[in-house]
Design an enzyme around this catalytic site. Sequence first.
Site, PDB file in Angstrom:
ATOM      1  NE  ARG A  31      -2.383  -1.340   3.422  1.00  0.00           N
ATOM      2  CZ  ARG A  31      -2.897  -1.181   4.630  1.00  0.00           C
ATOM      3  NH1 ARG A  31      -4.098  -0.622   4.762  1.00  0.00           N
ATOM      4  NH2 ARG A  31      -2.236  -1.554   5.706  1.00  0.00           N
ATOM      5  CG  ASN A  49      -4.058  -4.434   3.015  1.00  0.00           C
ATOM      6  OD1 ASN A  49      -3.543  -4.358   1.904  1.00  0.00           O
ATOM      7  ND2 ASN A  49      -3.341  -4.448   4.140  1.00  0.00           N
TER       8      ASN A  49
END
Length: 833
Positions: A31, A49
């Site tokens: 990320r 996520n």
Amino acid sequence: MTTGQEGTAVAEAVQRRRVTVRGVVQGVGFRPFVHTLATGLGLAGHVANTGEGVVAEVEGPPGAVAAFCDRLAAQAPPLAVVESVDHREVAATGGTGFAILASRAGGAGRTLVPPDTATCSDCLAELADPADRRHCHPFITCTHCGPRFTIVTGLPYDRANTTMARFPMCPDCSREYADPADRRFHAQPVSCHACGPRLRLLVRGARPGGAPRQETGADPVARARRLLADGAVLAVKGLGGYHLACDAENAGAVALLRRRKARGDKPFALMAREVSDVAHLVHVGPQERALLTGTVRPVVLLRRRTGTGPWGGTDGTGGANGTGGPAPRPADAVAPAAPDLGVMLPYTPLHHLLLGLPGDPPGPRLLVMTSGNLAGEPIVTDDAEALERLAPLADAWLAHDRGIHVPCDDSVVRVCDGEVLPVRRSRGYVPSPLELPVPVRASLSVGGDLKNTFCLARGRRAWLSGHVGDMDDLATQTGFERAERQLEAITGVVPEVLAADRHPGYRSGQWARRRAGVRPVLGVQHHHAHVAAAMAEHGLDGSRPVIGVAFDGTGYGDDGAVWGGEVLVADYDGFRRHLQLAYVPLPGGDACVRLPYRTALAHLRAAGIDWADDLPCTAACPGPERRLLARRLERGINCVPASSMGRLFDAVSSLAGVCHRAGYEAQAAVELEAAALAAPGDDAPDGGAPGYTFALRPASPGTGAGDAAGAGGAAGAAELVADPAPLLSAVVADLRAGAGAARIAARFHRAVAGLVRSACAAARERHGVETVALTGGVFANALLSSACAGALRRDGFTVLRHRLVPPNDGGLALGQAVVAARAGAPPAGGRAP
């Protein structure tokens, strides 16, 4: 241009895409990477996520959006494994900025949890820097390293779903965690001295049976190093469980640990600070060095240098390490009579601290690092359990309060002919999936009872568990259940079918039948599973058979006998038994495994060779026991017929005077390999060996276990039988001529390689098969594996050797999964034979 047309042009200049990235993309800094990539391209949007992986939405000029999608896989973080990038256009929102959103549970699929990873170089630099706020922090980590699999309690991978959830981040860690430019941006295990976890040192009470006392005031690591230097045995909590550690150069400490753990002569693994600390003892090639210093850091079995091993002279040849000081030398009792030393380098900050940072007071430079358990029990992970179960073993406990959610032993590998050969696949590799060459139903394969691992599979993926252990202990069976539940949870595989070994007494199979409910349990023959595992990891789809050379110690045969010297012509659907070793009745079954002299005497009797007093195996067997064995063999009482190559290695080891009593599995064979390595050049495995041959003959109609045991029938009868009688006669002749154990061992290895070559040539002639798979625990023997592979390749065969799963029973579950996928399931609730 009208106002409406201008609006259309602006709309066309902005595109928004929803992008789903699957693979090992959580817990690896993905990320933060997405955030940096998107903002660098001037894109707006967000990333999160989910249960499926990482999902991002990006909005901006079409060229920038396309570049974003193209770079996701090509520029991914070093620990990421991108399996797929799917994207589709969605309506633009006109938003600005790019955000990392809270994780979302759910989704049809499951992302892949990464394995635990060794401490990276950036973290090590901070660990050793007195000016850094994490100087000497035993839990230093970042997005590129540290614990993952062993701390995950659920998905998606966020701090709340790990055992770090109990440690609130301090303000400094929180700032790093939220800073996209920081290496710890969204690193879930991030911590420091202020926010924990924390070490504690407990020392055995002065009075017998007294509770350990926690030491306060002193630095726990510094005190632990002093205890190790003074000869203490220390229980050290690692990533996947406790280790038992001692100073490997201290002969008294090594002997104490060996005695307390009831380990017999089984080799211990060493942990060295750097490669130069062991380079004077072992051969370290480029592949071995890469394994030792990489991100996995398994135990690497390294061949001893000439003159430093049990058959090559006294231990140690002096020399210096990279620091200019005298090179450390482990005590002889670390790995007595073994041809290799098992070595690993530190893979956690705590290990680095124990071995010492630059400027630290002198301490042990080589540590024994062995699993924290009693022989036969699973590795200990719980702190309270460690104080109880390791109380008879340890003098002190270096513990901490970060939980271990699932046990994970150290992996063990070796390099054979330039290729990695796994011996135990666990920490650093698990739970990375293996790609299957054929699609499979959602299944659970429970493996065997020794070196147990299990396997969950679905579609074209298989997830193998870490090393569970030997299933004869209740604690191991409990650990199996816990690990199975955890792997189901993180993979999302709900098994529709179970697969197990056909051995009716295996506890793994009994567990499967108890837990199956209405689901079918498919039985897979032991050696068929070995061959199928080798086929699967090499990507064979099963459309063509292979010649499977499956050599091990014990496997349940279709005729009820012990198999283990098998050459099969096999695919995933079934097998033909092309060749077997001649059956030899083994008196007492498992007792022969512990007492190789019994196996040797049984083989001599089957070969028609007298038990003369001048033979080492005869001398090793007490007279009353010898007379009892003779009666049992004569009458067939409690004698198990075996075609096992592993037992033949045991027999020759004892017959040659190498090993008469085995304190650990395969000890006699390991020591026979060590002896062979010390043979003169003219007796190397590719040299001459007059008389060391097997007699090959067609199997007689009806030949089976009944010929050896007085019962059975012809189920599983082979096309050819290999009789070792001529070879054993040659060994006896060499003994009486004074040839010595090393020559005999080398000649025996060459004879087995010659048998493999002859058997495969006959199988090719009869069945037209050109591919050979070498599998089974015997092929963990690098000397034999290399000799067989070389000879077969010279004969034009394609040779498959294990490179992803072990050749021993640790790889069985993978083979069971692909065989079960092709087998017809019995009716619901039924049982396969």
